[in-house]
Design a protein around this motif. Sequence first.
Motif, PDB file in Angstrom:
ATOM      1  N   ASP A  72     -18.286  -9.024  -2.549  1.00 53.43           N
ATOM      2  CA  ASP A  72     -17.838  -7.667  -2.231  1.00 53.43           C
ATOM      3  C   ASP A  72     -17.762  -6.800  -3.479  1.00 53.43           C
ATOM      4  OD1 ASP A  72     -17.459  -7.955   0.540  1.00 53.43           O
ATOM      5  OD2 ASP A  72     -15.527  -8.949   0.214  1.00 53.43           O
ATOM      6  N   ARG A  73     -18.042  -5.529  -3.280  1.00 46.14           N
ATOM      7  CA  ARG A  73     -17.841  -4.568  -4.359  1.00 46.14           C
ATOM      8  C   ARG A  73     -16.339  -4.300  -4.494  1.00 46.14           C
ATOM      9  NH1 ARG A  73     -22.038   0.171  -5.398  1.00 46.14           N
ATOM     10  NH2 ARG A  73     -21.588   0.487  -7.606  1.00 46.14           N
ATOM     11  N   VAL A  74     -15.843  -4.372  -5.704  1.00 48.97           N
ATOM     12  CA  VAL A  74     -14.412  -4.235  -5.944  1.00 48.97           C
ATOM     13  C   VAL A  74     -14.092  -2.778  -6.269  1.00 48.97           C
ATOM     14  CG1 VAL A  74     -12.471  -5.003  -7.363  1.00 48.97           C
ATOM     15  CG2 VAL A  74     -14.323  -6.601  -6.819  1.00 48.97           C
ATOM     16  N   PRO A  75     -13.162  -2.152  -5.529  1.00 46.82           N
ATOM     17  CA  PRO A  75     -12.780  -0.775  -5.881  1.00 46.82           C
ATOM     18  C   PRO A  75     -12.107  -0.743  -7.244  1.00 46.82           C
ATOM     19  CG  PRO A  75     -11.310  -1.680  -4.203  1.00 46.82           C
ATOM     20  CD  PRO A  75     -12.422  -2.669  -4.364  1.00 46.82           C
ATOM     21  N   TRP A  76     -12.132   0.411  -7.871  1.00 49.10           N
ATOM     22  CA  TRP A  76     -11.634   0.539  -9.250  1.00 49.10           C
ATOM     23  C   TRP A  76     -10.203   0.059  -9.388  1.00 49.10           C
ATOM     24  CZ3 TRP A  76      -7.350   3.580  -9.941  1.00 49.10           C
ATOM     25  CH2 TRP A  76      -7.053   4.485  -8.910  1.00 49.10           C
ATOM     26  N   TYR A  77      -9.386   0.304  -8.362  1.00 45.73           N
ATOM     27  CA  TYR A  77      -7.972  -0.038  -8.467  1.00 45.73           C
ATOM     28  C   TYR A  77      -7.706  -1.534  -8.302  1.00 45.73           C
ATOM     29  CZ  TYR A  77      -8.474   0.187  -3.379  1.00 45.73           C
ATOM     30  OH  TYR A  77      -8.909   0.008  -2.086  1.00 45.73           O
ATOM     31  N   LEU A 136      -2.499  -1.374 -15.737  1.00 47.16           N
ATOM     32  CA  LEU A 136      -1.416  -0.797 -14.945  1.00 47.16           C
ATOM     33  C   LEU A 136      -0.108  -1.534 -15.197  1.00 47.16           C
ATOM     34  CD1 LEU A 136      -0.457   1.093 -12.622  1.00 47.16           C
ATOM     35  CD2 LEU A 136      -1.019  -0.787 -11.064  1.00 47.16           C
ATOM     36  N   MET A 137      -0.163  -2.855 -15.195  1.00 49.91           N
ATOM     37  CA  MET A 137       1.047  -3.633 -15.421  1.00 49.91           C
ATOM     38  C   MET A 137       1.592  -3.397 -16.835  1.00 49.91           C
ATOM     39  SD  MET A 137       2.544  -6.747 -16.524  1.00 49.91           S
ATOM     40  CE  MET A 137       1.374  -8.066 -16.674  1.00 49.91           C
ATOM     41  N   ALA A 185       4.678   1.822  -9.337  1.00 47.30           N
ATOM     42  CA  ALA A 185       3.419   1.249  -9.812  1.00 47.30           C
ATOM     43  C   ALA A 185       3.534  -0.262 -10.009  1.00 47.30           C
ATOM     44  CB  ALA A 185       2.996   1.923 -11.112  1.00 47.30           C
ATOM     45  N   MET A 186       4.652  -0.698 -10.604  1.00 46.76           N
ATOM     46  CA  MET A 186       4.823  -2.136 -10.825  1.00 46.76           C
ATOM     47  C   MET A 186       4.952  -2.882  -9.500  1.00 46.76           C
ATOM     48  SD  MET A 186       4.876  -4.344 -13.307  1.00 46.76           S
ATOM     49  CE  MET A 186       5.627  -3.879 -14.868  1.00 46.76           C
ATOM     50  N   LEU A 187       5.649  -2.277  -8.549  1.00 43.03           N
ATOM     51  CA  LEU A 187       5.761  -2.917  -7.239  1.00 43.03           C
ATOM     52  C   LEU A 187       4.415  -2.929  -6.511  1.00 43.03           C
ATOM     53  CD1 LEU A 187       9.227  -1.668  -5.964  1.00 43.03           C
ATOM     54  CD2 LEU A 187       8.583  -4.001  -6.607  1.00 43.03           C
ATOM     55  N   TRP A 188       3.596  -1.914  -6.737  1.00 43.41           N
ATOM     56  CA  TRP A 188       2.240  -1.944  -6.176  1.00 43.41           C
ATOM     57  C   TRP A 188       1.468  -3.121  -6.760  1.00 43.41           C
ATOM     58  CZ3 TRP A 188      -2.755  -1.897  -7.900  1.00 43.41           C
ATOM     59  CH2 TRP A 188      -3.741  -1.647  -6.947  1.00 43.41           C
ATOM     60  N   TRP A 189       1.628  -3.347  -8.047  1.00 42.49           N
ATOM     61  CA  TRP A 189       0.992  -4.495  -8.701  1.00 42.49           C
ATOM     62  C   TRP A 189       1.506  -5.801  -8.107  1.00 42.49           C
ATOM     63  CZ3 TRP A 189       2.925  -8.531 -11.670  1.00 42.49           C
ATOM     64  CH2 TRP A 189       2.000  -9.266 -12.405  1.00 42.49           C
ATOM     65  N   VAL A 190       2.811  -5.895  -7.910  1.00 38.55           N
ATOM     66  CA  VAL A 190       3.415  -7.077  -7.282  1.00 38.55           C
ATOM     67  C   VAL A 190       2.840  -7.287  -5.895  1.00 38.55           C
ATOM     68  CG1 VAL A 190       5.570  -7.964  -6.293  1.00 38.55           C
ATOM     69  CG2 VAL A 190       5.562  -7.025  -8.609  1.00 38.55           C
TER      70      VAL A 190
END
Length: 673
Positions: free
Chosen positions: A517-522, A531-532, A658-663
Motif C-alpha cells: 500500500d501507498r503510505v500517506p504522509w502522516y 511528530l513525537m 498530537a502526542m495522543l494521536w501518535w499513541v
Amino acid sequence: MYQERQFSSMKFIGLLVCLCFLVLAVSAGPPQEGTGTAGTITQAIPLAQVSGNSTPPNGPSDPAEVEAFFDRVMPANLARYNVPGATVAVVKDGRVVLIKGYGYSDINNKTLVDANTTTFRIASVTKLFTWTAVMQLEEAGKIDLNADVNTYLKGFEIPDTYPGHPVTMRSLMTHTAGFEDENRHSEADNATDIIPLQQYCADNIPARVYPPGTVSSYSNYGAALAAVVVEDVSGMPFDQYLQSHILTPLSMNQTSIREDLPPDLASNLSAGYLYANGVNVPVHDAIVVAGPAGSISSTAPDMAKFMLAHLGNGTYGNATILSGQAASLMHARAFANDPRVAGMCLGFYEQQYNGVRTIGHGGDTDTFHSLLILLPDQQAGFFVAYNSPGGSPARDELFTEFMNHYYPAEPPAVPVPGPSDASRLQQYAGTYESNRHSYTKFDKFVTPNPQLEISATPNGTLTTSTGGSAELVEVRPGVFSPQNGILPASGNLVFHAAADGAVDYFCLGNMPFLVYDRVPWYATAGFLDDLMTAAGILLATVLLWPLLFVFRRAYAIPEPSVPIEARIARWIAGAAALVLLVFTVVLLPAVTADKGLVHAYLFDQAVPALLTAVLTVPVIAAVLTGLTVIFTVLAWKSRYWTFQHLLHYTIITIALVAMLWWVNFWNLWVFCL
C-alpha cells in the motif's frame, strides 16, 4: 519472531529496512511466505552463467541429467548461503526423477542428509494439504466455497464487519478475507503449550480491515480457520482428517502435522540452524500453534507423492484424493490483485517465469525454508527444503536456475529510458508498505511494518530505498522491470491505480498473496518520529511553570492574580504533559526493551500485568487532555492570562492532542492488548 523497538532522544530508531522483493533490481526468486514474514528475493543468474550443459529437450526427465544438474548447483547453493543441508525431490510425467539429500542434517554428529529418511519441516507448504482437505469436502458437497464460513462454524462466529460481504472459503483460499495479520499467540514455547485449534481461532479472531475479495493479504489465521471448518463439517480433528484422507491414501508414512512428532519421525528430523559469527549453531525452531498453517514435517519421497497426486489431477497410483474436476478448480486462477500480475489459485499461487506458468507454495519457519513448485502443462515439479535461514535466498536461486536450465527464454528487450520520463514517473514515487501487518492491536508497535521509498530519478527510472545496482525501467504503462534485463522471479513491479487515477498500491508480478500500500504522509516513519519528538519537546516546556513559580518566590516577585480555574487548568495540563512524557520517554521504551515481557505478551495467553498497567497510562493522559481542551476554550473566553501565556497554554494543548494521536496510531492503549 518479534522485532525489538529502541528509543534515542525521544525518537524511534529502527523500523525495519524494507521487505522481500526490495532488493528488486538485483534480486530474484519465487515468492516466499510462511509462518514468519515474507522473505528476501535474490538475484537471478543469467542463463549463460547457469547452464553448464545444453537445455534438455524434455525438461527434467532424464534422471542422470537431473542428478548431474543438482549435483552441480546444490553444493555451491548451500555454501553460498551458509546452509548445512537440504533435501530435494523432482518429478516428471507421473514418476519420481530424483530424490537426493545434500549436506548435513546434524553438523555435530556429521550426519548427512538422507533424502529417503531425513525429515524436514515444510512450514507453510502445509497449507496445500489444508486446502486439499477443503476441496475434498467441496467435492463431496459438504462445503460451498462461496458460502459464509459462519454457516459451518459451530463454536464461534466471524464478526459481520462488512454486512453483505461475508468471509467465504473462497476468500480464505485466495487470502482475500481481509484479515489483519497478528503475531500474538501464533507460536508457543513448547509443544505442550499449544492450545486446541478451535480455541486458538475463537480467541484470536483478527480484525477485518479490507472487504472480502478486494485485495489479497497473506493470512495464517485464514488457513487455521479453514481447518476448523474441516473439523466442524467432517466431525473429526483436523490431524485425524489429514491422516485418513490424504496421508494414508498417498502412503505418506513419513509425514506428520504434529509438533510433538512420533519417535521414528522425531529421530530423523533434521536439526535447524542459525548462522552467526561464521558458525552454524543448532537452535530450537518455532512451534506453530495454528498447525494447519505450517506444522507439517515430511521427507522428499513423501512430498514427491503429494506433487504427483496434484499433477495427476488428484490421483497417484491407486489412490485418488481429488476428482479431476476438483483438482482443476483448485489449480485454476481464482483471484488477482491486477490483471497484469500472477493470480491466486484455490490455495496454490501462480508464477510466470520464462513464459512458463507454475503453481506452488513456499514455507518459512525460523530455521527451515521450503518450496514446492508444479508446472502443470509440463507435468513436472520439484520440492526443496533447507535447514537454516540461508535457505530462503538459496531456494530462490535454485528456482531461477531450475527454470533457466530446463525452461529457458531470452530476456525481453528493456526500453531505453530518458530524462523526458522523469516528471511523469513522479506519480509512482512515495512510501509503501506491505499490507500484511497488524492494524488494530499493540502488535503494530511491537512488530513494526517495514516501509520503503520509491523515487524517480532524473534519468527516467525508478529506484528503491534498498538500493541495488540496477534501476527500474517502465516496460508498459505502470509496469517496471530492472534496467539490467534480469527479471526477478518475483516478477515485474506493477503499480495499481484507484478509481480516481491515483496510485494506491503496487504488486510484485509473481507474489499474488499481498500488495504494498501507498503510505500517506502522516503515516510515514519519518513524520511519526518527528511528530513525537516535536510534541515531546513542547510538552517539556510545562516545566517552565514550576520554574517560574520558584523564580518569583526567590526574588519576591508577586504572583499574577488569576482565578482558581486558571490554576486548575495549569495543574491539569501540566499533569497530562508529564504523564505522556513519562509514558513515551520512560515507560514505553522500558517495557518494549524487556524481551522477556514482550515474549510473554506474544506467547502467553494472559497479558502481563505490567504491560496492562503501562498501557493504561495513556488512557489517564487522554482524560486529562480532554479537560485541558475544555480549559483552553475557557481560558480564551475568560482571558485567564496574558496573550503570551494563553498562546503557550494553547500550544501545550495542541502538543497533547498530537502526542495522543501518535499513541492512537500505534495502538498504545490497554484495550488494544
